[in-house]
Design an enzyme around this catalytic site. Structure first.
Site, PDB file in Angstrom:
ATOM      1  N   CYS A 116       0.815  -1.227   0.000  1.00 32.19           N
ATOM      2  CA  CYS A 116       0.000   0.000   0.000  1.00 32.19           C
ATOM      3  C   CYS A 116       0.845   1.272   0.000  1.00 32.19           C
ATOM      4  O   CYS A 116       0.300   2.366  -0.139  1.00 32.19           O
ATOM      5  CB  CYS A 116      -0.955  -0.002   1.187  1.00 32.19           C
ATOM      6  SG  CYS A 116      -2.208  -1.274   1.043  1.00 32.19           S
ATOM      7  N   HIS A 256      -3.260   7.310   2.965  1.00 28.11           N
ATOM      8  CA  HIS A 256      -3.716   6.043   2.392  1.00 28.11           C
ATOM      9  C   HIS A 256      -5.083   5.671   2.976  1.00 28.11           C
ATOM     10  O   HIS A 256      -5.301   5.750   4.187  1.00 28.11           O
ATOM     11  CB  HIS A 256      -2.688   4.958   2.717  1.00 28.11           C
ATOM     12  CG  HIS A 256      -3.122   3.585   2.320  1.00 28.11           C
ATOM     13  ND1 HIS A 256      -3.554   3.296   1.043  1.00 28.11           N
ATOM     14  CD2 HIS A 256      -3.208   2.432   3.028  1.00 28.11           C
ATOM     15  CE1 HIS A 256      -3.879   2.017   0.986  1.00 28.11           C
ATOM     16  NE2 HIS A 256      -3.688   1.471   2.165  1.00 28.11           N
ATOM     17  N   ASN A 286     -10.240   0.213   0.077  1.00 31.49           N
ATOM     18  CA  ASN A 286      -8.779   0.270  -0.017  1.00 31.49           C
ATOM     19  C   ASN A 286      -8.352  -0.217  -1.412  1.00 31.49           C
ATOM     20  O   ASN A 286      -8.436  -1.407  -1.703  1.00 31.49           O
ATOM     21  CB  ASN A 286      -8.169  -0.613   1.077  1.00 31.49           C
ATOM     22  CG  ASN A 286      -6.652  -0.602   1.068  1.00 31.49           C
ATOM     23  OD1 ASN A 286      -6.025  -0.089   0.147  1.00 31.49           O
ATOM     24  ND2 ASN A 286      -6.061  -1.169   2.102  1.00 31.49           N
TER      25      ASN A 286
HETATM   26  O1  UT7 Z   1      -3.738  -1.148   3.485  1.00 34.43           O
HETATM   27  C1  UT7 Z   1      -2.967  -2.095   4.160  1.00 34.43           C
HETATM   28  C2  UT7 Z   1      -3.101  -1.908   5.576  1.00 34.43           C
HETATM   29  N1  UT7 Z   1      -4.352  -2.479   6.058  1.00 34.43           N
HETATM   30  C3  UT7 Z   1      -4.965  -1.868   7.033  1.00 34.43           C
HETATM   31  O2  UT7 Z   1      -4.572  -0.806   7.435  1.00 34.43           O
HETATM   32  C4  UT7 Z   1      -6.152  -2.560   7.668  1.00 34.43           C
HETATM   33  C5  UT7 Z   1      -5.984  -2.541   9.155  1.00 34.43           C
HETATM   34  N2  UT7 Z   1      -7.020  -3.251   9.894  1.00 34.43           N
HETATM   35  C6  UT7 Z   1      -8.305  -2.861   9.934  1.00 34.43           C
HETATM   36  O3  UT7 Z   1      -8.701  -1.944   9.246  1.00 34.43           O
HETATM   37  C7  UT7 Z   1      -9.221  -3.534  10.938  1.00 34.43           C
HETATM   38  O4  UT7 Z   1      -8.466  -4.336  11.802  1.00 34.43           O
HETATM   39  C8  UT7 Z   1     -10.341  -4.398  10.290  1.00 34.43           C
HETATM   40  C9  UT7 Z   1     -11.346  -3.501   9.572  1.00 34.43           C
HETATM   41  C10 UT7 Z   1      -9.752  -5.380   9.300  1.00 34.43           C
HETATM   42  C11 UT7 Z   1     -11.085  -5.155  11.362  1.00 34.43           C
HETATM   43  O5  UT7 Z   1     -11.605  -4.245  12.332  1.00 34.43           O
HETATM   44  P1  UT7 Z   1     -11.360  -4.477  13.889  1.00 34.43           P
HETATM   45  O6  UT7 Z   1     -12.051  -3.382  14.572  1.00 34.43           O
HETATM   46  O7  UT7 Z   1      -9.884  -4.634  14.108  1.00 34.43           O
HETATM   47  O8  UT7 Z   1     -12.135  -5.812  14.123  1.00 34.43           O
HETATM   48  P2  UT7 Z   1     -11.613  -7.190  14.757  1.00 34.43           P
HETATM   49  O9  UT7 Z   1     -10.853  -7.962  13.727  1.00 34.43           O
HETATM   50  O10 UT7 Z   1     -10.958  -6.917  16.072  1.00 34.43           O
HETATM   51  O11 UT7 Z   1     -12.961  -7.911  15.045  1.00 34.43           O
HETATM   52  C12 UT7 Z   1     -13.913  -7.410  16.006  1.00 34.43           C
HETATM   53  C13 UT7 Z   1     -15.140  -8.282  15.986  1.00 34.43           C
HETATM   54  C14 UT7 Z   1     -14.838  -9.771  16.064  1.00 34.43           C
HETATM   55  O12 UT7 Z   1     -15.907 -10.391  16.763  1.00 34.43           O
HETATM   56  P3  UT7 Z   1     -15.783 -10.718  18.332  1.00 34.43           P
HETATM   57  O13 UT7 Z   1     -14.593 -11.620  18.455  1.00 34.43           O
HETATM   58  O14 UT7 Z   1     -15.571  -9.391  19.014  1.00 34.43           O
HETATM   59  O15 UT7 Z   1     -17.090 -11.368  18.651  1.00 34.43           O
HETATM   60  C15 UT7 Z   1     -14.843 -10.228  14.640  1.00 34.43           C
HETATM   61  O16 UT7 Z   1     -15.122 -11.588  14.504  1.00 34.43           O
HETATM   62  O17 UT7 Z   1     -15.829  -8.104  14.731  1.00 34.43           O
HETATM   63  C16 UT7 Z   1     -15.945  -9.365  14.049  1.00 34.43           C
HETATM   64  N3  UT7 Z   1     -15.780  -9.123  12.622  1.00 34.43           N
HETATM   65  C17 UT7 Z   1     -16.791  -8.807  11.827  1.00 34.43           C
HETATM   66  N4  UT7 Z   1     -18.106  -8.647  12.042  1.00 34.43           N
HETATM   67  C18 UT7 Z   1     -18.865  -8.305  10.982  1.00 34.43           C
HETATM   68  C19 UT7 Z   1     -14.630  -9.143  11.914  1.00 34.43           C
HETATM   69  N5  UT7 Z   1     -14.876  -8.832  10.635  1.00 34.43           N
HETATM   70  C20 UT7 Z   1     -16.216  -8.615  10.546  1.00 34.43           C
HETATM   71  C21 UT7 Z   1     -17.065  -8.255   9.488  1.00 34.43           C
HETATM   72  N6  UT7 Z   1     -18.378  -8.108   9.755  1.00 34.43           N
HETATM   73  N7  UT7 Z   1     -16.625  -8.046   8.233  1.00 34.43           N
END
Ligand code: UT7
Length: 331
Positions: A116, A256, A286
């Site tokens: 990225c 970004h 993204n």
């Molecule tokens: O460009 C390259 C660099 N990439 C980035 O900068 C991306 C960086 N990461 C992110 O943007 C975020 O970490 C994500 C958007 C990918 C995920 O968001 P998060 O707030 O970190 O969520 P998480 O992975 O900690 O998940 C929180 C909860 C989990 O459920 P529990 O364990 O709390 O019950 C996940 O299972 O949300 C759940 N979850 C979802 N729920 C609905 C994870 N993905 C989804 C989804 N829809 N798509």
């Protein structure tokens, strides 16, 4: 004689027609519009659906848009750089194909890959060539067809990524406009957290790994998120400090577009008001190498000659950095 700097003198862009909305994603994986919007800021992304069309298709469209807007003769282009993490094919340069298709017959060309951060690092590369005096017209394109490498059964990645391309023209400037300073970094310890493991030279695809979907992008979102927030804000703050810039001096943050919360955190760290933060993540998600030039494409009419812009990016590898830039024209 005044020092030659490297300025952007034209911008082009392209996104494919198909709109993959959060509502459609709700029918594909266990997710919902509210979760995606509140956690990422993304409402929809564009997907290139046509079979056989790869990243070069997007790159060519963005370049043609720039050429037409600027009234540029492609024969005058010295160098075409395609920044991409999703080249058309292995072993064949996407940039070479792009350059030939747009009629840049006198140019040499190459691909530049830094996940990225590709476009940000490409800005540095184009600038070095211009400042050296060796080349006068460099077409820098950021293009990615992420949808070829995304598993649309994996809600951790398929909600984030989209396809698109942006292009800019770099030319010499004698008024001191263009790239002023850069702070670029990488740390290979980060590669475990964001990668497509199979399909490269370390691990060629086998039938088993293909069936398991190991050629798709995997992301440990939480770890990438933490590193992105810390590092993007850190370099943006440092580059401002060492150029004696305060938030009042800065016209725009062009960061970004990976997650609205990461962009907000960077803006907060440098105390930048919301209306100075360029944002289009809600429309495209993204697009990897295309996020920065697509920001310039969408907001070109707002950018004024002399505006001070802080660019910042973070991506796989890990790779990241910030560039302090002065805009060179009114559109
Ligand atoms: O460009 C390259 C660099 N990439 C980035 O900068 C991306 C960086 N990461 C992110 O943007 C975020 O970490 C994500 C958007 C990918 C995920 O968001 P998060 O707030 O970190 O969520 P998480 O992975 O900690 O998940 C929180 C909860 C989990 O459920 P529990 O364990 O709390 O019950 C996940 O299972 O949300 C759940 N979850 C979802 N729920 C609905 C994870 N993905 C989804 C989804 N829809 N798509």
């Amino acid at each position: 004689m005044s020092k030659i700097t490297a300025a952007i003198t034209a911008v082009g862009g392209y996104v494919p027609d198909f709109v993959l909305t959060n509502k459609i994603l709700e029918t594909m994986v266990e997710t919902n519009d509210e979760w995606i919007t509140s956690r990422t800021g993304i409402k929809e992304r564009r997907i290139l659906k046509e079979e056989g069309k790869g990243t070069s298709y997007l790159a060519i469209k963005a370049a043609e848009n720039l050429i037409q807007k600027k009234g540029l003769d492609p024969k005058e282009i010295d160098l075409v750089i395609v920044c991409t993490a999703s080249p058309d094919m292995k072993a064949a340069s996407t940039a070479a194909y792009t350059a030939t298709e747009i009629g840049a017959v006198n140019a040499f060309s190459f691909d530049l890959e830094a996940a990225c951060s590709s476009f940000l690092f490409g800005m540095s590369t184009a600038t070095a060539y211009i400042e050296s005096g060796r080349y006068k017209k460099i077409l820098l394109i950021g293009a990615d067809k992420n949808s070829s490498f995304i598993d649309y059964k994996d809600r951790a990645t398929c909600i984030i990524f989209g396809d698109g391309a942006g292009a800019v023209l770099f030319e010499p400037n004698e008024e001191g406009l263009g790239l002023q300073d850069e702070l670029l970094r990488s740390n290979g310890e980060g590669r475990d957290f964001l990668q497509a493991t199979y399909g490269g030279s370390s691990y060629p695809i086998t039938k088993e790994t293909f069936d398991e979907g190991k050629h798709y992008v995997f992301q440990d979102g939480k770890t990438v998120f933490k590193n992105a927030v810390f590092n993007m804000a850190d370099v943006a703050e440092k580059i401002m400090k060492r150029n004696d810039l305060t938030n009042d001096d800065i016209s725009w943050l062009a960061a970004h577009q990976a997650n609205k919360r990461i962009i907000d955190a960077t803006a907060n760290r440098i105390n930048l008001e919301e209306d100075k933060v360029l944002m289009n993540i809600e429309k495209y998600g993204n697009t990897t190498s295309a996020t920065l030039p697509l920001l310039l494409f969408d907001f070109e009419s707002k950018l004024k000659k002399g505006d001070k812009i802080i660019f910042a990016a973070f991506g796989g590898g890990f790779t990241w950095g910030s560039i302090y830039f002065k805009w060179a024209y009114n559109s």
